[in-house]
Design a protein around this motif. Sequence first.
Motif, PDB file in Angstrom:
ATOM      1  N   ALA A 107     120.361 120.346 -51.941  1.00 41.29           N
ATOM      2  CA  ALA A 107     120.133 119.358 -50.882  1.00 41.29           C
ATOM      3  C   ALA A 107     119.785 120.048 -49.571  1.00 41.29           C
ATOM      4  CB  ALA A 107     121.374 118.486 -50.699  1.00 41.29           C
ATOM      5  N   ARG A 108     120.461 121.163 -49.282  1.00 41.29           N
ATOM      6  CA  ARG A 108     120.161 121.920 -48.063  1.00 41.29           C
ATOM      7  C   ARG A 108     118.755 122.484 -48.103  1.00 41.29           C
ATOM      8  NH1 ARG A 108     125.382 125.300 -47.513  1.00 41.29           N
ATOM      9  NH2 ARG A 108     126.744 123.685 -46.734  1.00 41.29           N
ATOM     10  N   MET A 110     116.188 121.329 -49.731  1.00 46.47           N
ATOM     11  CA  MET A 110     115.226 120.242 -49.527  1.00 46.47           C
ATOM     12  C   MET A 110     115.090 119.900 -48.060  1.00 46.47           C
ATOM     13  SD  MET A 110     115.707 117.376 -52.407  1.00 46.47           S
ATOM     14  CE  MET A 110     115.602 117.780 -54.130  1.00 46.47           C
ATOM     15  N   ARG A 111     116.225 119.829 -47.361  1.00 48.82           N
ATOM     16  CA  ARG A 111     116.192 119.468 -45.954  1.00 48.82           C
ATOM     17  C   ARG A 111     115.490 120.546 -45.141  1.00 48.82           C
ATOM     18  NH1 ARG A 111     121.138 119.086 -41.723  1.00 48.82           N
ATOM     19  NH2 ARG A 111     120.673 121.279 -41.582  1.00 48.82           N
ATOM     20  N   ASP A 114     111.884 120.472 -45.926  1.00 50.29           N
ATOM     21  CA  ASP A 114     111.287 119.148 -45.804  1.00 50.29           C
ATOM     22  C   ASP A 114     110.453 118.787 -47.036  1.00 50.29           C
ATOM     23  OD1 ASP A 114     110.830 116.763 -44.666  1.00 50.29           O
ATOM     24  OD2 ASP A 114     109.262 117.419 -43.290  1.00 50.29           O
TER      25      ASP A 114
ATOM     26  N   LEU B  56     120.625 112.143 -47.933  1.00 45.91           N
ATOM     27  CA  LEU B  56     120.854 113.489 -48.457  1.00 45.91           C
ATOM     28  C   LEU B  56     121.461 114.425 -47.420  1.00 45.91           C
ATOM     29  CD1 LEU B  56     120.263 114.272 -51.317  1.00 45.91           C
ATOM     30  CD2 LEU B  56     118.177 115.356 -50.576  1.00 45.91           C
ATOM     31  N   LEU B  57     121.337 114.059 -46.143  1.00 43.98           N
ATOM     32  CA  LEU B  57     121.912 114.911 -45.088  1.00 43.98           C
ATOM     33  C   LEU B  57     123.411 115.059 -45.287  1.00 43.98           C
ATOM     34  CD1 LEU B  57     120.026 113.541 -41.980  1.00 43.98           C
ATOM     35  CD2 LEU B  57     119.817 115.812 -42.952  1.00 43.98           C
ATOM     36  N   GLU B  59     125.010 115.156 -48.162  1.00 46.09           N
ATOM     37  CA  GLU B  59     125.253 116.125 -49.220  1.00 46.09           C
ATOM     38  C   GLU B  59     124.937 117.537 -48.742  1.00 46.09           C
ATOM     39  OE1 GLU B  59     126.607 115.789 -52.105  1.00 46.09           O
ATOM     40  OE2 GLU B  59     126.191 117.825 -52.808  1.00 46.09           O
ATOM     41  N   ALA B  60     123.911 117.662 -47.883  1.00 45.60           N
ATOM     42  CA  ALA B  60     123.515 118.986 -47.401  1.00 45.60           C
ATOM     43  C   ALA B  60     124.559 119.563 -46.447  1.00 45.60           C
ATOM     44  CB  ALA B  60     122.157 118.913 -46.707  1.00 45.60           C
ATOM     45  N   ALA B  61     125.225 118.711 -45.687  1.00 44.98           N
ATOM     46  CA  ALA B  61     126.217 119.196 -44.724  1.00 44.98           C
ATOM     47  C   ALA B  61     127.396 118.237 -44.677  1.00 44.98           C
ATOM     48  CB  ALA B  61     125.585 119.335 -43.341  1.00 44.98           C
ATOM     49  N   GLU B  77     120.515 114.338 -36.701  1.00 46.38           N
ATOM     50  CA  GLU B  77     120.840 114.635 -38.103  1.00 46.38           C
ATOM     51  C   GLU B  77     122.347 114.581 -38.330  1.00 46.38           C
ATOM     52  OE1 GLU B  77     117.241 117.402 -39.776  1.00 46.38           O
ATOM     53  OE2 GLU B  77     119.202 118.299 -39.488  1.00 46.38           O
ATOM     54  N   ARG B 114     105.101 111.266 -41.005  1.00 46.44           N
ATOM     55  CA  ARG B 114     105.674 112.008 -42.126  1.00 46.44           C
ATOM     56  C   ARG B 114     106.686 111.162 -42.885  1.00 46.44           C
ATOM     57  NH1 ARG B 114     107.246 117.751 -41.114  1.00 46.44           N
ATOM     58  NH2 ARG B 114     105.964 118.020 -42.931  1.00 46.44           N
TER      59      ARG B 114
END
Lengths: 222, 225
Positions: A107-108, A110-111, A114, B56-57, B59-61, B77, B114
Motif C-alpha cells: 500500500a505504501r 502504491m501511494r 501513485d 488505502l492511505l 493501510e499505508a500509514a 493525507e 489525475r
Amino acid sequence: MRTEVRDVMATDVVSVGEQTTFKEIVEVMYRDGVRALPVLDSTGQVRGVVSTSDLLCKEADPAATEDFHVLPAHRRAQRKAEAVTAAELMTVPPVTVSPATTVQEAARTMRRHDVNQLPVTDGLTGRLVGIVSRADLLGVYTRPDADIQGDILTEVIADRFRLDPGRFDVIVDRGRVAVQGTVERRSSIATLLHAVRRVEGVVSVTSRLEYRLDDLYPVVAP
Amino acid sequence: MRTTVKDIMTTAVVAVEEMTPFKDIVDVMHRLHVSAVPVLNRTGGVRGVVSKSDLLLKEAAPDAGEEFHLSPGRRREQHKAVGTVAADLMSAPAVTVPATATVEQAAQAMCRHRIGRLPVVDPDSGRLIGIVGRADVLAVYRRPDADIRADVVNQVITHAFAMDPARFEVAVRDGRVTVKGTVEKRSQTPLLIHAVRHVEGVVSVQDDLAYEIDDDDHVPFQQYY
C-alpha cells in the motif's frame, strides 16, 4: 500473522508484448475487465505497465503532437498522447513487489509511486507471478470484527505486552476499536495503542485507558 | 455527431453520505466492484469523491495520527489516514462533469486532475445522474475502422473542408489513419490533419499530402505535427 501480497494477488495475469498496438490494448482491457497490463519483453521480464491513464492522454489531447513543450512532464504526456505501441505508452520503470511483501508495504509503494496496480515478480528469476490492485489490498478491511478483537486480546495484549486480557475491554465496531482498561504505567499507553493500530483491519482506535503510575515527564507544549 | 458524456456514463451510480463509516464504504466498493463513490450531502449535491486511494492511505500509514506534518499536502493525507467517515476520507471539492460535456472534455478533466472517475451532474439542477470512468472514455477507441474512415471522408474532407473526397485516399487500420491525396493550398495540410486527429477513435494520423499552390512561403518554425 500479517497478510502478504501472495495471499491477495491475482495469479491469472494478462500481459501484453512491447509491440502490442493501442487498439489491441484497449480491446484486451475490455475483454478481461482490467485497468492495467504489465508489458513483457521477449524474455518474460516486466518492462513497464500500461494503464488506462496512459491511454487516456490520447483522448484528452488528440492533437498533442502539434504542441511544443519545455517541461519534461509535459513532454512525457505528449509522447504518450502520440504513441501507438505498448512500449511507447507504458510507464517505466515498472514498480513491482515480491510475493513476500506485506500488504502494508505494498500500500505504501502504491501511494509513493501513485500507481493503482503492482505487478508481482519472483525475487530470484524476476518473472511475473501475479498482480495486486488497490481492491486486493483493501480486502484486509473486510475482516470480521471478532477476528480483530481476538488479535488485539491475544497477540497484542497477552503475547506482546504480557498483560492480563481479563483486565481489558476491547470493543470492535466495523473496524473501529475502543480499548478500555488499566495499565501499570502511563508510558505504555502510547505503545499499546500504536500496536493496536497496526492490527490488520483496524480502522481507528479510541483509548479509554487508565494508568496507575505516571512515569511521563511533564510535556512542554510544542 | 460527437459522443457526449451522457451516452457513455453509468447511470446505476452508488453514492454514500457524509457520515457513512469507513468499513461500509469498503463493503460497498467490494460488493459492487467500483473504485470510487461520490459523497452526497443532504440536498443531493456532490460534496466529494472517496476513491480506493483515499482509503488505502490508512493501510499505508496506520499510525499517521501519531505524526506531525508541516506541508499542507501531507496534512491532507494524514487527515484522510485517520478519518473514519466519508466526509473525512473524501477528496473535495468534487471534480464533476455536466452530462452535456464531450468525451474529450471528460478525458481532459481526468488527466488534469489525475482522477479515474468523474461524477456526472445534470447541467441545470446540479444533481448527480451518473458516473464516468476511464474505461468508459476509452470505449471510443473500440469504434470500427470503417466508421472512422466514413467520418474522415464525409465529415472532415467533404463537409468541414468542402473538398472533393475522390481526390483523397483514406485508409484506417486499428484506428491508425493514413491520408493520401492532393490539397489545393499548402496551408490547408496542417488544418486537415488537425481535424482528422479529432475524429473519434483515431489513434494516430500519417499524411502523404501534396499541394498545388504553396501559399506558405514564410513558415516561421517547424510545424509540429
